[in-house]
Design a protein around this motif. Structure first.
Motif, PDB file in Angstrom:
ATOM      1  N   ALA A  69       0.820  -1.186   0.108  1.00  0.00           N
ATOM      2  CA  ALA A  69       0.008  -0.033  -0.062  1.00  0.00           C
ATOM      3  C   ALA A  69       0.824   1.354   0.009  1.00  0.00           C
ATOM      4  O   ALA A  69       1.745   1.280   0.643  1.00  0.00           O
ATOM      5  N   ARG A  70       0.304   2.321  -0.667  1.00  0.00           N
ATOM      6  CA  ARG A  70       1.157   3.411  -0.748  1.00  0.00           C
ATOM      7  C   ARG A  70       1.227   4.410   0.513  1.00  0.00           C
ATOM      8  O   ARG A  70       0.126   4.524   1.236  1.00  0.00           O
ATOM      9  N   LEU A  71       2.344   5.002   0.877  1.00  0.00           N
ATOM     10  CA  LEU A  71       2.208   5.773   2.183  1.00  0.00           C
ATOM     11  C   LEU A  71       1.357   7.266   1.868  1.00  0.00           C
ATOM     12  O   LEU A  71       0.611   7.717   2.456  1.00  0.00           O
ATOM     13  N   ALA A  72       1.667   7.534   0.640  1.00  0.00           N
ATOM     14  CA  ALA A  72       0.746   8.854   0.048  1.00  0.00           C
ATOM     15  C   ALA A  72       0.207   8.546  -1.412  1.00  0.00           C
ATOM     16  O   ALA A  72       1.098   7.780  -2.305  1.00  0.00           O
ATOM     17  N   ARG A  73      -0.777   9.222  -1.566  1.00  0.00           N
ATOM     18  CA  ARG A  73      -1.185   9.296  -2.977  1.00  0.00           C
ATOM     19  C   ARG A  73      -0.232  10.369  -3.709  1.00  0.00           C
ATOM     20  O   ARG A  73       0.303  11.125  -3.253  1.00  0.00           O
ATOM     21  N   LEU A  74      -0.607  10.196  -5.180  1.00  0.00           N
ATOM     22  CA  LEU A  74       0.298  10.886  -5.875  1.00  0.00           C
ATOM     23  C   LEU A  74       0.146  12.319  -5.533  1.00  0.00           C
ATOM     24  O   LEU A  74       1.027  13.306  -5.598  1.00  0.00           O
ATOM     25  N   ARG A  75      -1.054  12.923  -5.500  1.00  0.00           N
ATOM     26  CA  ARG A  75      -1.320  14.357  -4.895  1.00  0.00           C
ATOM     27  C   ARG A  75      -0.400  14.479  -3.812  1.00  0.00           C
ATOM     28  O   ARG A  75       0.107  15.894  -3.630  1.00  0.00           O
ATOM     29  N   ASP A 159      19.056   4.870  13.959  1.00  0.00           N
ATOM     30  CA  ASP A 159      19.621   3.748  14.678  1.00  0.00           C
ATOM     31  C   ASP A 159      20.443   2.623  13.969  1.00  0.00           C
ATOM     32  O   ASP A 159      20.059   1.453  14.001  1.00  0.00           O
ATOM     33  N   GLY A 160      21.247   3.121  12.913  1.00  0.00           N
ATOM     34  CA  GLY A 160      21.786   2.083  12.297  1.00  0.00           C
ATOM     35  C   GLY A 160      21.177   1.361  11.195  1.00  0.00           C
ATOM     36  O   GLY A 160      21.806   0.526  10.377  1.00  0.00           O
ATOM     37  N   VAL A 161      20.005   1.660  10.825  1.00  0.00           N
ATOM     38  CA  VAL A 161      19.174   1.127   9.581  1.00  0.00           C
ATOM     39  C   VAL A 161      18.851   1.951   8.692  1.00  0.00           C
ATOM     40  O   VAL A 161      18.475   3.135   8.930  1.00  0.00           O
ATOM     41  N   ARG A 162      18.946   1.804   7.412  1.00  0.00           N
ATOM     42  CA  ARG A 162      18.737   2.498   6.306  1.00  0.00           C
ATOM     43  C   ARG A 162      17.411   3.048   6.253  1.00  0.00           C
ATOM     44  O   ARG A 162      16.696   2.139   6.409  1.00  0.00           O
ATOM     45  N   ILE A 163      17.065   4.271   6.184  1.00  0.00           N
ATOM     46  CA  ILE A 163      15.651   4.717   6.197  1.00  0.00           C
ATOM     47  C   ILE A 163      15.091   4.274   4.508  1.00  0.00           C
ATOM     48  O   ILE A 163      15.708   4.360   3.667  1.00  0.00           O
ATOM     49  N   SER A 164      13.614   3.681   4.735  1.00  0.00           N
ATOM     50  CA  SER A 164      13.201   3.371   3.371  1.00  0.00           C
ATOM     51  C   SER A 164      11.654   3.581   3.545  1.00  0.00           C
ATOM     52  O   SER A 164      11.133   3.405   4.650  1.00  0.00           O
ATOM     53  N   VAL A 168       8.846   2.528   6.669  1.00  0.00           N
ATOM     54  CA  VAL A 168       7.958   3.369   7.297  1.00  0.00           C
ATOM     55  C   VAL A 168       6.574   2.484   7.346  1.00  0.00           C
ATOM     56  O   VAL A 168       5.662   2.379   8.379  1.00  0.00           O
ATOM     57  N   ARG A 169       6.484   1.790   6.362  1.00  0.00           N
ATOM     58  CA  ARG A 169       5.307   0.723   6.204  1.00  0.00           C
ATOM     59  C   ARG A 169       5.416  -0.164   7.306  1.00  0.00           C
ATOM     60  O   ARG A 169       4.022  -0.462   7.954  1.00  0.00           O
ATOM     61  N   ASP A 170       6.432  -0.713   7.630  1.00  0.00           N
ATOM     62  CA  ASP A 170       6.414  -1.610   8.739  1.00  0.00           C
ATOM     63  C   ASP A 170       6.206  -1.033  10.108  1.00  0.00           C
ATOM     64  O   ASP A 170       5.626  -1.546  11.024  1.00  0.00           O
ATOM     65  N   ALA A 171       6.803   0.012  10.356  1.00  0.00           N
ATOM     66  CA  ALA A 171       6.505   0.881  11.475  1.00  0.00           C
ATOM     67  C   ALA A 171       5.013   1.168  11.701  1.00  0.00           C
ATOM     68  O   ALA A 171       4.399   1.032  12.718  1.00  0.00           O
ATOM     69  N   LEU A 172       4.277   1.623  10.642  1.00  0.00           N
ATOM     70  CA  LEU A 172       2.811   1.745  10.741  1.00  0.00           C
ATOM     71  C   LEU A 172       1.949   0.465  11.059  1.00  0.00           C
ATOM     72  O   LEU A 172       1.291   0.312  11.630  1.00  0.00           O
ATOM     73  N   ALA A 173       2.627  -0.631  10.229  1.00  0.00           N
ATOM     74  CA  ALA A 173       1.680  -1.928  10.311  1.00  0.00           C
ATOM     75  C   ALA A 173       2.126  -2.277  11.757  1.00  0.00           C
ATOM     76  O   ALA A 173       1.120  -3.036  12.447  1.00  0.00           O
ATOM     77  N   LEU A 179       8.088   6.021  15.669  1.00  0.00           N
ATOM     78  CA  LEU A 179       9.225   5.379  14.889  1.00  0.00           C
ATOM     79  C   LEU A 179       8.836   6.033  13.553  1.00  0.00           C
ATOM     80  O   LEU A 179       9.702   6.371  12.649  1.00  0.00           O
ATOM     81  N   ALA A 180       7.702   5.915  13.026  1.00  0.00           N
ATOM     82  CA  ALA A 180       7.400   6.429  11.568  1.00  0.00           C
ATOM     83  C   ALA A 180       7.597   7.955  11.593  1.00  0.00           C
ATOM     84  O   ALA A 180       8.029   8.389  10.556  1.00  0.00           O
ATOM     85  N   GLU A 181       7.206   8.810  12.653  1.00  0.00           N
ATOM     86  CA  GLU A 181       7.457  10.134  12.484  1.00  0.00           C
ATOM     87  C   GLU A 181       8.967  10.381  12.475  1.00  0.00           C
ATOM     88  O   GLU A 181       9.415  11.067  11.755  1.00  0.00           O
ATOM     89  N   ARG A 182       9.795   9.491  13.125  1.00  0.00           N
ATOM     90  CA  ARG A 182      11.115   9.749  13.168  1.00  0.00           C
ATOM     91  C   ARG A 182      11.772   9.373  11.824  1.00  0.00           C
ATOM     92  O   ARG A 182      12.822   9.844  11.303  1.00  0.00           O
ATOM     93  N   LEU A 183      11.089   8.417  11.073  1.00  0.00           N
ATOM     94  CA  LEU A 183      11.728   8.137   9.719  1.00  0.00           C
ATOM     95  C   LEU A 183      11.341   9.086   8.769  1.00  0.00           C
ATOM     96  O   LEU A 183      11.775   9.412   7.672  1.00  0.00           O
ATOM     97  N   LEU A 184      10.124   9.537   8.971  1.00  0.00           N
ATOM     98  CA  LEU A 184       9.483  10.546   7.928  1.00  0.00           C
ATOM     99  C   LEU A 184       9.947  12.021   8.113  1.00  0.00           C
ATOM    100  O   LEU A 184       9.783  12.813   7.322  1.00  0.00           O
ATOM    101  N   GLY A 185      10.209  12.034   9.416  1.00  0.00           N
ATOM    102  CA  GLY A 185      10.580  13.882   9.836  1.00  0.00           C
ATOM    103  C   GLY A 185       9.250  14.533  10.075  1.00  0.00           C
ATOM    104  O   GLY A 185       9.381  15.814  10.153  1.00  0.00           O
ATOM    105  N   ARG A 186       8.116  13.604  10.103  1.00  0.00           N
ATOM    106  CA  ARG A 186       6.889  14.456  10.256  1.00  0.00           C
ATOM    107  C   ARG A 186       5.837  13.529  10.812  1.00  0.00           C
ATOM    108  O   ARG A 186       6.206  12.019  10.448  1.00  0.00           O
TER     109      ARG A 186
END
Ligand SMILES: Cc1cc2nc3c(=O)[nH]c(=O)nc-3n(C[C@H](O)[C@H](O)[C@H](O)COP(=O)(O)O)c2cc1C
Ligand SMILES: Nc1ncnc2c1ncn2[C@@H]1O[C@H](COP(=O)(O)OP(=O)(O)OP(=O)(O)O)[C@@H](O)[C@H]1O
Length: 316
Positions: A69-75, A159-164, A168-173, A179-186
């Motif tokens: 699933a996408r984190l964000a729509r195209l818009r 924390d030593g792990v590449r952000i991707s 973020v999807r894993d953090a949300l799931a 964690l999602a906020e720290r990966l996204l910066g918001r």
């Protein structure tokens, strides 16, 4: 920010730019670092910055059933790219023709002939072209011949792990919104317009704003404590995101929000929903009465959550 839809809409005046390529789903902190470098390079060279994205995203084209699933729509993606100071987005249709382009053809057709790229900024793991044969070394070789420079952006880690986007999807799931906020910066948010629902929620005692997800699959499902921004004001709430098995919907995902202590009409308005805490999974209840009891308990739990927490005024 200018949006160019498809290679055929590129004009001679679009030639000459610094560029980067990717999905940029969620525009997380790794993406933001690339975009920052891109902006610096554009200023140094005195040319516009351009982000090349694909629609659909490659995995959605190759495996629509299993693509995440996408984190964000195209818009939303376009808005985030504009906020990051990108001058132009080239959105390419990812289709049979595009996926068959060899790495060399991709460089010649899109980067050189189409964009007249002077500098490319990519992640060190970036791969492109038919069967993902093109990589950073390939681009550097091509750049020597075709007179553009290539830079590999430093990997951004947490924390030593590449952000991707996957992280973020894993953090949300797992409902780890910190964690999602720290990966996204918001904070992670879903934005959308309020539609008319089946008007059942009123009978259940908890009026809800139904937010249109369109065909979007959501990267999270269940019942959550949320905060909701409406016209610059933030309200506490409780939300369900899912297919509403008790009332047998059409199988499509819905986001419904009950705002605590809010009296007013929000039909047609745009809401931004931020997620803070998961209360439970969505369930199929034996009766509307049982659903009503569960929703009342959710509302009470959300109230208890907000009693101990200050409500952030802005979700940005
Ligand atoms: C806090 C909350 C929790 C909910 N939990 C569930 C649930 O577990 N299972 C379910 O089928 N529907 C759940 N719903 C969705 C209700 O079925 C939905 O609000 C109701 O069908 C009204 O729909 P309407 O707004 O289209 O009238 C929940 C809604 C809210 C606000
Ligand atoms: N943490 C990061 N640090 C530096 N560059 C990154 C990082 N994450 C992605 N990039 C780069 O940003 C560009 C766009 O990345 P893209 O969105 O395609 O991948 P991603 O974020 O790793 O997503 P996914 O998890 O879906 O693979 C690519 O050049 C990629 O290498």
């Amino acid at each position: 920010m200018q949006l160019v839809l498809g290679l055929h809409n590129l004009r001679p005046q679009h030639r000459g730019c610094v560029a980067t390529i990717g999905n940029f789903d969620g525009v997380h902190r790794g993406h933001q670092a690339i975009l920052e470098r891109l902006r610096e390079r554009a200023l140094e060279l005195g040319v516009p910055s351009c982000v090349v994205i694909f629609e659909p995203q490659p995995r959605e084209f190759f495996a629509p059933e299993t693509a995440p699933a996408r984190l964000a729509r195209l818009r939303d993606k376009l808005q985030l790219l504009a906020d990051a100071g990108v001058d132009r987005v080239l959105c390419l249709a990812f289709n049979q023709r595009l996926c068959k382009l060899s790495a060399a053809e991709f460089v010649d057709t899109i980067l050189v002939d189409g964009l007249g790229v002077q500098h490319l900024e990519v992640g060190d793991d970036f791969r492109f072209g038919c069967d993902r044969v093109g990589d950073f070394d390939f681009l550097q070789q091509a750049g020597l011949m075709q007179k553009f420079t290539v830079e590999a952006a430093q990997t951004v880690e947490l924390d030593g792990v590449r952000i991707s986007s996957t992280k973020v999807r894993d953090a949300l799931a797992s409902a780890d919104f910190g964690l999602a906020e720290r990966l996204l910066g918001r904070p992670f948010t879903i934005e959308g317009r309020v539609l008319h629902g089946q008007k059942l929620a009123r009978q259940l005692g908890t009026p809800t704003a139904n937010i249109q997800l369109k065909r979007r699959r959501a990267p999270l499902t269940g019942v959550y404590v949320v905060s909701v921004e409406i016209d610059g004001k933030t309200w506490p709430g409780v939300a369900n995101i899912g297919v509403r098995p008790t009332v047998a919907g059409d199988g499509s995902a819905h986001l419904e929000v009950h705002l605590l202590d809010f009296a007013g009409d929000v039909y047609g308005r745009r809401l931004t929903v931020a997620f803070h805490h998961k209360l439970r999974d969505e369930q199929r209840f034996a009766s509307l009465e049982a659903l009503k009891t569960a929703i009342n308990a959710d509302v009470a739990a959300a109230r208890a959550f907000w009693l101990g927490q200050p409500l952030k005024k802005s979700l940005k």
